[in-house]
Design a protein around this motif. Sequence first.
Motif, PDB file in Angstrom:
ATOM      1  N   THR A   1     -11.526  -1.439  -0.143  1.00  0.00           N
ATOM      2  CA  THR A   1     -11.889  -0.096  -0.601  1.00  0.00           C
ATOM      3  C   THR A   1     -10.700   0.869  -0.777  1.00  0.00           C
ATOM      4  O   THR A   1     -10.644   1.919  -0.139  1.00  0.00           O
ATOM      5  CB  THR A   1     -12.966   0.544   0.304  1.00  0.00           C
ATOM      6  OG1 THR A   1     -12.437   0.694   1.617  1.00  0.00           O
ATOM      7  CG2 THR A   1     -14.231  -0.274   0.322  1.00  0.00           C
ATOM      8  N   PRO A   2      -9.792   0.518  -1.656  1.00  0.00           N
ATOM      9  CA  PRO A   2      -8.707   1.462  -1.943  1.00  0.00           C
ATOM     10  C   PRO A   2      -9.229   2.653  -2.734  1.00  0.00           C
ATOM     11  O   PRO A   2     -10.285   2.568  -3.379  1.00  0.00           O
ATOM     12  CB  PRO A   2      -7.748   0.624  -2.805  1.00  0.00           C
ATOM     13  CG  PRO A   2      -8.653  -0.322  -3.528  1.00  0.00           C
ATOM     14  CD  PRO A   2      -9.733  -0.662  -2.518  1.00  0.00           C
ATOM     15  N   THR A   3      -8.515   3.752  -2.691  1.00  0.00           N
ATOM     16  CA  THR A   3      -8.868   4.884  -3.553  1.00  0.00           C
ATOM     17  C   THR A   3      -8.254   4.707  -4.934  1.00  0.00           C
ATOM     18  O   THR A   3      -8.708   5.320  -5.896  1.00  0.00           O
ATOM     19  CB  THR A   3      -8.384   6.210  -2.954  1.00  0.00           C
ATOM     20  OG1 THR A   3      -6.977   6.149  -2.750  1.00  0.00           O
ATOM     21  CG2 THR A   3      -9.095   6.496  -1.640  1.00  0.00           C
ATOM     22  N   GLY A   4      -7.206   3.888  -5.012  1.00  0.00           N
ATOM     23  CA  GLY A   4      -6.564   3.601  -6.285  1.00  0.00           C
ATOM     24  C   GLY A   4      -6.030   2.187  -6.287  1.00  0.00           C
ATOM     25  O   GLY A   4      -5.677   1.633  -5.237  1.00  0.00           O
TER      26      GLY A   4
ATOM     27  N   ARG B   1      -3.676   5.012   0.601  1.00  0.00           N
ATOM     28  CA  ARG B   1      -4.904   4.257   0.284  1.00  0.00           C
ATOM     29  C   ARG B   1      -4.885   3.679  -1.134  1.00  0.00           C
ATOM     30  O   ARG B   1      -5.894   3.230  -1.645  1.00  0.00           O
ATOM     31  CB  ARG B   1      -6.139   5.147   0.463  1.00  0.00           C
ATOM     32  CG  ARG B   1      -6.395   5.555   1.893  1.00  0.00           C
ATOM     33  CD  ARG B   1      -6.764   4.401   2.822  1.00  0.00           C
ATOM     34  NE  ARG B   1      -7.823   3.581   2.272  1.00  0.00           N
ATOM     35  CZ  ARG B   1      -7.858   2.238   2.353  1.00  0.00           C
ATOM     36  NH1 ARG B   1      -6.904   1.581   2.952  1.00  0.00           N
ATOM     37  NH2 ARG B   1      -8.858   1.570   1.823  1.00  0.00           N
ATOM     38  N   THR B   2      -3.715   3.736  -1.766  1.00  0.00           N
ATOM     39  CA  THR B   2      -3.553   3.140  -3.096  1.00  0.00           C
ATOM     40  C   THR B   2      -2.863   1.797  -2.943  1.00  0.00           C
ATOM     41  O   THR B   2      -1.796   1.706  -2.340  1.00  0.00           O
ATOM     42  CB  THR B   2      -2.729   4.053  -4.018  1.00  0.00           C
ATOM     43  OG1 THR B   2      -3.439   5.275  -4.216  1.00  0.00           O
ATOM     44  CG2 THR B   2      -2.477   3.393  -5.367  1.00  0.00           C
TER      45      THR B   2
ATOM     46  N   LEU C   1      -2.547   8.823 -10.556  1.00  0.00           N
ATOM     47  CA  LEU C   1      -3.614   8.726  -9.563  1.00  0.00           C
ATOM     48  C   LEU C   1      -3.618   9.896  -8.574  1.00  0.00           C
ATOM     49  O   LEU C   1      -4.569  10.030  -7.805  1.00  0.00           O
ATOM     50  CB  LEU C   1      -3.520   7.399  -8.799  1.00  0.00           C
ATOM     51  CG  LEU C   1      -3.814   6.156  -9.626  1.00  0.00           C
ATOM     52  CD1 LEU C   1      -3.592   4.912  -8.794  1.00  0.00           C
ATOM     53  CD2 LEU C   1      -5.218   6.192 -10.194  1.00  0.00           C
ATOM     54  N   SER C   2      -2.555  10.723  -8.579  1.00  0.00           N
ATOM     55  CA  SER C   2      -2.515  11.831  -7.618  1.00  0.00           C
ATOM     56  C   SER C   2      -3.379  12.987  -8.058  1.00  0.00           C
ATOM     57  O   SER C   2      -3.678  13.212  -9.152  1.00  0.00           O
ATOM     58  CB  SER C   2      -1.132  12.379  -7.400  1.00  0.00           C
ATOM     59  OG  SER C   2      -0.092  11.591  -7.683  1.00  0.00           O
TER      60      SER C   2
ATOM     61  N   TRP D   1       0.833  -1.205   0.000  1.00  0.00           N
ATOM     62  CA  TRP D   1       0.000   0.000   0.000  1.00  0.00           C
ATOM     63  C   TRP D   1       0.862   1.247   0.000  1.00  0.00           C
ATOM     64  O   TRP D   1       1.877   1.313   0.696  1.00  0.00           O
ATOM     65  CB  TRP D   1      -0.907   0.008   1.225  1.00  0.00           C
ATOM     66  CG  TRP D   1      -1.928  -1.083   1.190  1.00  0.00           C
ATOM     67  CD1 TRP D   1      -1.765  -2.381   1.602  1.00  0.00           C
ATOM     68  CD2 TRP D   1      -3.254  -0.995   0.685  1.00  0.00           C
ATOM     69  NE1 TRP D   1      -2.917  -3.094   1.385  1.00  0.00           N
ATOM     70  CE2 TRP D   1      -3.853  -2.268   0.826  1.00  0.00           C
ATOM     71  CE3 TRP D   1      -4.011   0.031   0.126  1.00  0.00           C
ATOM     72  CZ2 TRP D   1      -5.159  -2.537   0.434  1.00  0.00           C
ATOM     73  CZ3 TRP D   1      -5.308  -0.224  -0.258  1.00  0.00           C
ATOM     74  CH2 TRP D   1      -5.879  -1.499  -0.103  1.00  0.00           C
TER      75      TRP D   1
ATOM     76  N   ASP E   1     -15.174   5.281  -8.350  1.00  0.00           N
ATOM     77  CA  ASP E   1     -14.320   6.152  -7.540  1.00  0.00           C
ATOM     78  C   ASP E   1     -12.954   5.543  -7.230  1.00  0.00           C
ATOM     79  O   ASP E   1     -12.141   6.170  -6.555  1.00  0.00           O
ATOM     80  CB  ASP E   1     -15.039   6.557  -6.250  1.00  0.00           C
ATOM     81  CG  ASP E   1     -15.475   5.373  -5.413  1.00  0.00           C
ATOM     82  OD1 ASP E   1     -15.810   4.336  -5.994  1.00  0.00           O
ATOM     83  OD2 ASP E   1     -15.489   5.499  -4.175  1.00  0.00           O
ATOM     84  N   VAL E   2     -12.670   4.352  -7.732  1.00  0.00           N
ATOM     85  CA  VAL E   2     -11.360   3.725  -7.553  1.00  0.00           C
ATOM     86  C   VAL E   2     -10.550   3.945  -8.821  1.00  0.00           C
ATOM     87  O   VAL E   2     -10.918   3.478  -9.902  1.00  0.00           O
ATOM     88  CB  VAL E   2     -11.480   2.203  -7.277  1.00  0.00           C
ATOM     89  CG1 VAL E   2     -10.111   1.551  -7.196  1.00  0.00           C
ATOM     90  CG2 VAL E   2     -12.266   1.953  -6.005  1.00  0.00           C
TER      91      VAL E   2
END
Length: 113
Positions: free
Chosen positions: A42-45, A13-14, A112-113, A10, A74-75
């Motif tokens: 539930t990662p953001t990326g 949260r990615t 992803l940023s 990780w 939203d991922v």
Amino acid sequence: MDAHDPRRYWLGRTAVVGASGALDLLTSPRLEQLLADTLKQTPTGLIVDLTEVDFLSSAGMQVLVNIHAAATPDVGFVVVAEGRSTARPLALVGLTEVFDVVATLQDAVDHLS
């Protein structure tokens, strides 16, 4: 490390999930399971790192399609692939139009940023 033993770590949260060696009918189910388990957290990326994969079969590509479809909107989803073994097959079958494919892990993080 090979596709039988994909790895996950990780960056905040990615999640970064990668494999090496051949990603084929025999080895792709293990990667798909780890990716599916990762989405449950539930990662953001989600970055799928294929940098060390030297053979990408249609079964491996199907895993990418399945996981991309399973990810909620939203991922963020990015595949790291470069060269004849990975990026070329993804481009030839049109998957670079389905999800983002970048050349390096840093490019994926930046994307992803």
